[in-house]
Scaffold this motif. Sequence first.
Motif, mmCIF file in Angstrom:
data_model
loop_
_atom_site.group_PDB
_atom_site.id
_atom_site.type_symbol
_atom_site.label_atom_id
_atom_site.label_comp_id
_atom_site.label_asym_id
_atom_site.label_seq_id
_atom_site.Cartn_x
_atom_site.Cartn_y
_atom_site.Cartn_z
ATOM 1 N N GLU A 254 -6.299 -1.686 -6.187
ATOM 2 C CA GLU A 254 -5.783 -1.136 -4.927
ATOM 3 C C GLU A 254 -5.372 -2.255 -3.982
ATOM 4 O OE1 GLU A 254 -7.989 1.809 -2.697
ATOM 5 O OE2 GLU A 254 -8.930 2.489 -4.548
ATOM 6 N N ALA B 251 -0.883 4.945 17.010
ATOM 7 C CA ALA B 251 -0.643 3.820 16.101
ATOM 8 C C ALA B 251 -1.900 2.958 15.983
ATOM 9 C CB ALA B 251 0.537 2.993 16.596
ATOM 10 N N LYS B 252 -2.536 2.716 17.126
ATOM 11 C CA LYS B 252 -3.741 1.885 17.103
ATOM 12 C C LYS B 252 -4.890 2.590 16.368
ATOM 13 C CE LYS B 252 -2.787 -2.034 18.998
ATOM 14 N NZ LYS B 252 -2.831 -3.223 18.132
ATOM 15 N N ALA C 192 0.598 10.576 9.425
ATOM 16 C CA ALA C 192 0.511 9.666 10.581
ATOM 17 C C ALA C 192 1.842 8.933 10.775
ATOM 18 C CB ALA C 192 -0.620 8.667 10.380
ATOM 19 N N TYR D 99 2.218 7.069 21.743
ATOM 20 C CA TYR D 99 2.556 6.438 20.466
ATOM 21 C C TYR D 99 1.538 5.350 20.136
ATOM 22 C CZ TYR D 99 4.575 2.904 17.450
ATOM 23 O OH TYR D 99 4.736 1.975 16.475
ATOM 24 N N LEU D 100 1.259 4.528 21.136
ATOM 25 C CA LEU D 100 0.373 3.391 20.922
ATOM 26 C C LEU D 100 -1.051 3.831 20.588
ATOM 27 C CD1 LEU D 100 1.082 0.500 20.932
ATOM 28 C CD2 LEU D 100 0.308 0.316 23.288
ATOM 29 N N LEU E 74 3.545 -3.583 17.659
ATOM 30 C CA LEU E 74 2.576 -3.190 18.688
ATOM 31 C C LEU E 74 1.304 -2.659 18.036
ATOM 32 C CD1 LEU E 74 4.515 -1.331 21.522
ATOM 33 C CD2 LEU E 74 3.196 -3.416 21.704
ATOM 34 N N ALA E 75 1.469 -1.952 16.921
ATOM 35 C CA ALA E 75 0.319 -1.359 16.241
ATOM 36 C C ALA E 75 -0.365 -2.384 15.353
ATOM 37 C CB ALA E 75 0.764 -0.158 15.419
ATOM 38 N N VAL E 76 0.416 -3.108 14.568
ATOM 39 C CA VAL E 76 -0.114 -4.090 13.609
ATOM 40 C C VAL E 76 0.636 -5.401 13.846
ATOM 41 C CG1 VAL E 76 -0.546 -4.568 11.170
ATOM 42 C CG2 VAL E 76 -0.478 -2.211 11.973
ATOM 43 N N PRO E 77 0.035 -6.314 14.626
ATOM 44 C CA PRO E 77 0.778 -7.488 15.093
ATOM 45 C C PRO E 77 1.392 -8.350 13.984
ATOM 46 C CG PRO E 77 -1.250 -7.247 16.310
ATOM 47 C CD PRO E 77 -1.293 -6.219 15.222
ATOM 48 N N ARG F 137 0.837 -1.199 0.000
ATOM 49 C CA ARG F 137 0.000 0.000 0.000
ATOM 50 C C ARG F 137 0.881 1.261 0.000
ATOM 51 N NH1 ARG F 137 -5.075 1.699 -1.288
ATOM 52 N NH2 ARG F 137 -5.740 3.384 0.053
ATOM 53 N N ARG G 100 7.981 -1.696 17.646
ATOM 54 C CA ARG G 100 6.969 -0.631 17.703
ATOM 55 C C ARG G 100 5.903 -0.858 16.632
ATOM 56 N NH1 ARG G 100 7.610 4.548 19.811
ATOM 57 N NH2 ARG G 100 9.299 4.662 21.300
ATOM 58 N N ALA G 101 6.336 -1.251 15.435
ATOM 59 C CA ALA G 101 5.381 -1.496 14.349
ATOM 60 C C ALA G 101 4.461 -2.648 14.716
ATOM 61 C CB ALA G 101 6.125 -1.800 13.054
ATOM 62 N N GLU H 126 -4.922 -3.612 -0.202
ATOM 63 C CA GLU H 126 -5.527 -3.374 1.106
ATOM 64 C C GLU H 126 -4.427 -3.390 2.155
ATOM 65 O OE1 GLU H 126 -8.228 -2.433 2.200
ATOM 66 O OE2 GLU H 126 -9.555 -2.641 0.467
ATOM 67 N N ALA H 127 -4.350 -2.326 2.949
ATOM 68 C CA ALA H 127 -3.275 -2.221 3.938
ATOM 69 C C ALA H 127 -3.336 -3.354 4.964
ATOM 70 C CB ALA H 127 -3.365 -0.876 4.645
ATOM 71 N N MET H 128 -4.537 -3.868 5.232
ATOM 72 C CA MET H 128 -4.658 -4.839 6.310
ATOM 73 C C MET H 128 -4.705 -6.295 5.820
ATOM 74 S SD MET H 128 -4.307 -2.865 8.733
ATOM 75 C CE MET H 128 -4.788 -3.450 10.355
ATOM 76 N N LEU H 129 -4.395 -6.534 4.567
ATOM 77 C CA LEU H 129 -4.342 -7.919 4.082
ATOM 78 C C LEU H 129 -2.891 -8.284 3.776
ATOM 79 C CD1 LEU H 129 -7.434 -8.056 1.675
ATOM 80 C CD2 LEU H 129 -7.279 -8.760 4.064
ATOM 81 N N LEU I 257 -11.148 -1.142 5.305
ATOM 82 C CA LEU I 257 -11.215 -2.464 4.685
ATOM 83 C C LEU I 257 -12.618 -3.054 4.872
ATOM 84 C CD1 LEU I 257 -10.088 -5.032 3.394
ATOM 85 C CD2 LEU I 257 -9.173 -5.681 5.612
ATOM 86 N N ARG J 6 4.476 11.188 12.297
ATOM 87 C CA ARG J 6 4.222 11.377 13.724
ATOM 88 C C ARG J 6 4.665 10.158 14.529
ATOM 89 N NH1 ARG J 6 1.800 15.077 16.214
ATOM 90 N NH2 ARG J 6 0.974 13.655 17.796
ATOM 91 N N LEU J 7 4.318 8.973 14.035
ATOM 92 C CA LEU J 7 4.684 7.765 14.778
ATOM 93 C C LEU J 7 6.206 7.643 14.891
ATOM 94 C CD1 LEU J 7 2.026 5.219 13.474
ATOM 95 C CD2 LEU J 7 2.087 6.428 15.659
#
Lengths: 199, 340
Positions: free
Chosen positions: A35, B146-147, A81, B142-143, A109-112, A7, A106-107, A37-40, B157, A84-85
Amino acid sequence: MHGMINRAVERFVRDTYGRDQWLKATEAVDLGFAEFEAMLVYDAALTDQILNELGDMLGKDRANLLEDVGTYLVSHPNTEAIRRLLRFGGVDFHDFLHSLDDLPERARLAVPDLHLPAMELREHRKAFFSLTVRSGGLRMLGFGHVVMGLLRAMADDYGALVLLEHKGTRDRSEILEIHLADASFAEGRDFDLSARAAV
Amino acid sequence: MSDMAPIHAAPMMDTLCPMHLMLNDTGHIVHMGPAFDKILGGKSVIGLRFLELFELKRPSINQTMEALLGLATAKLHLQLRAAPRTEMKGVLVPIPENTGVGPSGGAVINLSFGISVVDAVHDFSLTSADFAVTDLAIEMLYLVEAKSAAMEASRKLNQRLQGAKIAAEEQAFTDTLTGLKNRRAMDYILNRLIASETDFVLMNLDLDYFKTVNDTLGHAAGDYVLQNVARIMVEETRSNDTIIRTGGDEFVLIFAELRSTEATAELACRLIDRLEQPMRFQGQPCRISGSIGATLSSFYAKPTQERMMEDADTALYAAKHAGRGQHRLHDPTATKPARP
């Protein structure tokens, strides 16, 4: 390959060269959809194919293309975004460099299920660093170049003057050399801890 | 009172706990951590009573220094008395007598924003420097961001998948050549009508001479005729009637809330009339007609899809037997005729 990465490449092309260019590339590699999908999660080979096609189309080698993607991710308003992160990582560029070791964690933590290459920073002498990017596991050639672009844009963001050099790939790891010439060379961009103040 | 004595622990405390306050034995503030500069907007509160600055929400006690000291090491829920009335949590530790750490008989209270940290960084324009290096506040901020970003991506989606699902369902109920409904839709609609005990007319319609058109003029002509037939049927029915293409040249029409045999016969006549009007495909005339067999749900004490389909088919067979372009209504009084 995580959709986030595909993405990112897609957003870079669409925001920089326009939607038509992106659609042309997706048709050329017979993607079957317009397109990512960021979450696939997608087949890693797809990423390689589309990067090859984009390189041909835009007349850029892989290294330059990926470095541009990295710069885009930090400097374009549509990906604020991400800037910022990353800025949460350190109060100044030096501090930020030392946060890179934690970046994959860190990544995650946001997207396992987002696995970024492990990175290791070494300070050889004052202001001279090397960063090892273990991109082998990603099955995408040259992730270190994305990191190069990202570092370049982050240095601008912090107002630091840095010299960067990609020293090539050894044992599936890429080595970047970083010289922090002046930590407070320019004003840099504001960073407010509060997301609300930033909007 | 030992207010004048130097507070040896202050520099250490400022680094370890930027959000602490030191009180003397009467409960007055004698030192404040550096973060309070921002929280209080640069105002000094040295000399003010702690309980004038903060309201102790829980535990509920007499608002005296003595009672406060009794809460040593307990979790305190506090609220700034001044706007923006930020809630904080804190813990109090008495200062050991005559150690020079701070005023004897006094106390140190360390504070934290707790869950309200997201609002607090905004309200007080805090930076990383306002938190202890070991504080997880920055990681928490941050979390949170990020979340939110990840949730936003997931939400998008989901939205797109929802759109795709609706489109797929629409397609699954639709015959792609004619835009009419398909057999799946028919089962669904009949089930619904029967379950809700709504009266309806079920009409089976087969095209006559369609095979001839297909054989002599080709499939393109056949497709053209089918599309024309679909258009005619849509024009001759109401919008809440359902037209289904069940096979090559076979259709089923469902008329909800229709109970009259006369109206059914009239409808059938009109449909056949329209179908018999000549169509032209690339200059070639295509002549077709239709045979119709129908039945009414009001004929049955307990209508079922199988029974009604069978009776409509029997009526259709009778119509075809009587010559093309005919319609027949199921006769509920007749015994089931044997099919040849």
